[in-house]
Design an enzyme around this catalytic site. Structure first.
Site, PDB file in Angstrom:
ATOM      1  CG  ASP A 164      -6.869  -1.776   1.774  1.00 51.89           C
ATOM      2  OD1 ASP A 164      -5.946  -1.570   2.581  1.00 51.89           O
ATOM      3  OD2 ASP A 164      -7.236  -0.921   0.946  1.00 51.89           O
ATOM      4  N   GLY A 165      -6.341  -3.353   5.117  1.00 51.35           N
ATOM      5  CA  GLY A 165      -6.469  -2.690   6.411  1.00 51.35           C
ATOM      6  C   GLY A 165      -5.896  -3.516   7.539  1.00 51.35           C
ATOM      7  CB  SER A 193      -0.897  -0.005   1.240  1.00 47.94           C
ATOM      8  OG  SER A 193      -1.677   1.175   1.284  1.00 47.94           O
ATOM      9  N   GLY A 231       0.682  -2.832   4.466  1.00 44.09           N
ATOM     10  CA  GLY A 231       1.199  -1.512   4.778  1.00 44.09           C
ATOM     11  C   GLY A 231       2.088  -1.516   5.995  1.00 44.09           C
ATOM     12  CG  ASP A 268      -5.304   3.186  -0.552  1.00 42.09           C
ATOM     13  OD1 ASP A 268      -6.270   2.489  -0.905  1.00 42.09           O
ATOM     14  OD2 ASP A 268      -4.415   2.774   0.211  1.00 42.09           O
ATOM     15  CG  HIS A 312      -9.113   1.334  -2.879  1.00 45.06           C
ATOM     16  ND1 HIS A 312      -8.847   1.111  -1.544  1.00 45.06           N
ATOM     17  CD2 HIS A 312     -10.469   1.422  -2.971  1.00 45.06           C
ATOM     18  CE1 HIS A 312      -9.982   1.072  -0.874  1.00 45.06           C
ATOM     19  NE2 HIS A 312     -10.974   1.268  -1.723  1.00 45.06           N
ATOM     20  CG  MET A 357     -12.580  -1.045   2.401  1.00 44.09           C
ATOM     21  SD  MET A 357     -10.852  -0.842   1.877  1.00 44.09           S
ATOM     22  CE  MET A 357     -10.172   0.104   3.260  1.00 44.09           C
ATOM     23  CG  MET A 407      -8.072   8.223   0.269  1.00 43.42           C
ATOM     24  SD  MET A 407      -7.589   8.160   2.014  1.00 43.42           S
ATOM     25  CE  MET A 407      -6.795   6.550   2.088  1.00 43.42           C
ATOM     26  CG  MET A 447     -11.130   4.531  -0.834  1.00 40.53           C
ATOM     27  SD  MET A 447     -10.168   4.370   0.695  1.00 40.53           S
ATOM     28  CE  MET A 447      -8.524   4.303   0.002  1.00 40.53           C
ATOM     29  CG  HIS A 455      -3.825  -1.123  -2.658  1.00 48.75           C
ATOM     30  ND1 HIS A 455      -4.938  -1.750  -3.199  1.00 48.75           N
ATOM     31  CD2 HIS A 455      -4.305  -0.230  -1.763  1.00 48.75           C
ATOM     32  CE1 HIS A 455      -6.027  -1.244  -2.655  1.00 48.75           C
ATOM     33  NE2 HIS A 455      -5.668  -0.326  -1.781  1.00 48.75           N
TER      34      HIS A 455
END
Length: 231
Positions: free
Chosen positions: A174-175, A7, A196, A34, A65, A136, A36, A67, A32
């Site tokens: 993811d998370g 990530s 991550g 992200d 991804h 998630m 946002m 978001m 990956h």
């Protein structure tokens, strides 16, 4: 096969190019990224220019991804930036099937991301237009959150659904995916791990060591689970 994807929101942005090169050479399977918008989730991260700037330094797939609200309005931008896979949130678009079909029509893999409280029933009428699901396992927006235990069951339910309906759909988690949570998500059916600060981005070891240790751990876990299933 279990795939490992760093990530990049957890990386040091000052040396992002070098980080991508080293992780690539260490043997990760995808990256990956992200995105946002500060509206759908309470944070801002990677834009298309940043993604485009690191695209030349690896041939590994870029998993973008989104978001963001109304992700269908931004697909071309991120495809041009170098995306190979794009996941959109079921909660973020009014026309999920159309958005997924558009991603596929442009030659990319299409994914649906589900927030922790979003039921898997959201997938019922788009299941034939999906290549992967991003579960998630924390509420999206920030790194370093705690894994939500009920997500093990969610992964299991998804795997059961896909097997029952006859679909070969990857399950990404993811998370807070680290050494404490990886055994459970793999056992329940996940095969794409977004990694991550819980596993890859640790200051006390190098990227090369982190990837090597993680691969060995995953291999040992899968071996142990297979042997248990034979008993």
């Amino acid at each position: 096969m279990t795939l490992i994807g760093p990530s990049l929101m957890c990386a040091d942005m000052g040396v992002l190019k070098e980080t991508v090169i080293r992780l690539d050479q260490a043997g990760v399977d995808f990256f990956h990224l992200d995105v946002m918008d500060g509206s759908f989730v309470p944070n801002f991260t990677m834009g298309p220019d940043l993604i485009k700037s690191i695209r030349p330094y690896t041939n590994k797939p870029f998993d973008v991804h989104l978001m963001v609200k109304n992700p269908e309005n931004h697909l071309d931008t991120f495809i041009e930036a170098g995306a190979n896979m794009i996941s959109v949130h079921a909660e973020a678009t009014e026309h999920l099937q159309r958005t997924l079909q558009t991603i596929r029509d442009k030659g990319l893999k299409a994914g649906v991301a589900l927030n922790p409280s979003t039921p898997i029933e959201e997938l019922k009428y788009v299941i034939d237009t999906v290549d992967y699901i991003t579960v998630m396992t924390v509420n999206p927006g920030f790194a370093g959150q705690k894994f939500i235990p009920l997500m093990y069951q969610k992964v299991k339910d998804l795997k059961h659904l896909f097997d029952k309906e006859g679909y070969n759909i990857d399950i990404q988690v993811d998370g807070n995916i680290g050494y404490e949570t990886i055994p459970g998500v793999i056992e329940n059916g996940a095969n794409m791990l977004v990694c991550g600060t819980s596993s890859l981005f640790k200051s006390e070891i190098t990227f090369e060591e982190a990837v090597s240790q993680l691969k060995k751990f995953i291999k040992n876990q899968k071996t142990a689970q297979f042997e248990t299933s034979l008993k």
